[in-house]
Design a protein around this motif. Structure first.
Motif: not given
Length: 282
Positions: A115-124
């Motif tokens: 889960s939560d893959f891709g969230l780093a791109k949304l944050y950063d």
């Protein structure tokens, strides 16, 4: 439902476009992201529901599941397959940056879903530089680090002491293979870290695990004290009375390790950092 706790600099239309891209990434070992809800400054993500919650709850929760060795090994292999898809096959390619037991969910059949893959791109969204250096935070210096303990056991041919002592039956060859793969993925040099597709092949037994000869990346950057007497707490080690280490089967309590190795240097927008599945007590 998941509420984003870190404010993104993206506008609404750009945020929705990113969600659409991430939700299009589908694999049997990835949690499905159905969509999002945006109201003023609040941003919510809507995921599929997984009956057996997260791996950390299954292993360390007060009402944990009884996971036998085949189930645990399949969780490791399934997680590796999901990461291989994200790293090498999905469009866009994604590096998770926060792989840990609480982000591995289990379905009704105890199959793992990341889960939560891709969230780093949304944050950063302003981060366009990629570092392949092993990264992380070492906590209280009075505590001992899990990887240091694992490496010391490996060097002294006591690797099987890493296996959960509640497992009275397990396949030694698979346990040794898994530990070898984990140590390979924590190497400091990108050339020594296998791509995820090769990790999958190693765990599946299709190819041999390469010999690990150099200390993992974290251990080349930080100094640690002797950890001959230690226990696991929140992914690090704390002191406990010395135990007999003469037998390979006198095993200390230790969480499973699943790793997301850093790909070799490339120029893409997603940040690339090393991840090890952490362990959180309920």
């Amino acid at each position: 439902m998941k509420k984003l706790s870190i404010a993104s600099h993206q506008g609404k239309s750009q945020f929705i476009a990113e969600i659409a891209t991430i939700s299009a990434v589908q694999h049997r070992n990835l949690v499905k992201l159905y969509g999002c809800c945006i109201e003023r400054d609040k941003k919510l993500l809507v995921y599929e529901y997984l009956e057996n919650r997260s791996l950390d709850k299954a292993l360390f929760g007060k009402r944990g599941l009884l996971l036998d060795w085949p189930t645990r090994y399949n969780i490791c292999l399934g997680t590796a397959r999901g990461l291989a898809y994200l790293h090498e096959e999905s469009r866009p390619r994604i590096v998770h940056r926060d792989v840990k037991a609480s982000n591995i969910l289990l379905d009704a059949d105890l199959s793992p879903k990341i889960s939560d893959f891709g969230l780093a791109k949304l944050y950063d969204d302003n981060n366009t530089h990629i570092s392949t250096r092993v990264a992380g935070t070492i906590l209280d210096t009075k505590r001992m680090y899990l990887l240091e303990w694992a490496w010391n056991l490996h060097e002294n041919n006591h690797s099987l002491e890493l296996v959960d002592p509640t497992l009275t039956v397990f396949v030694e060859s698979e346990a040794i293979r898994t530990i070898g793969v984990a140590l390979l993925c924590t190497q400091a040099s990108p050339s020594l870290r296998p791509p995820m597709s090769r990790i999958v092949a190693m765990l599946a037994g299709d190819i041999e695990v390469s010999t690990v000869t150099s200390r993992p990346g974290y251990l080349t950057d930080w100094h640690f004290n002797d950890i001959s007497s230690s226990s696991v707490q929140d992914g690090i080690l704390t002191s406990f009375p010395s135990r007999n280490t003469n037998s390979l089967f006198d095993r200390s309590t230790a969480p499973s390790m699943v790793v997301d190795p850093i790909p070799s240097p490339v120029n893409i927008t997603q940040p690339m950092l090393h991840e090890i599945i952490g362990d959180e007590n309920d």
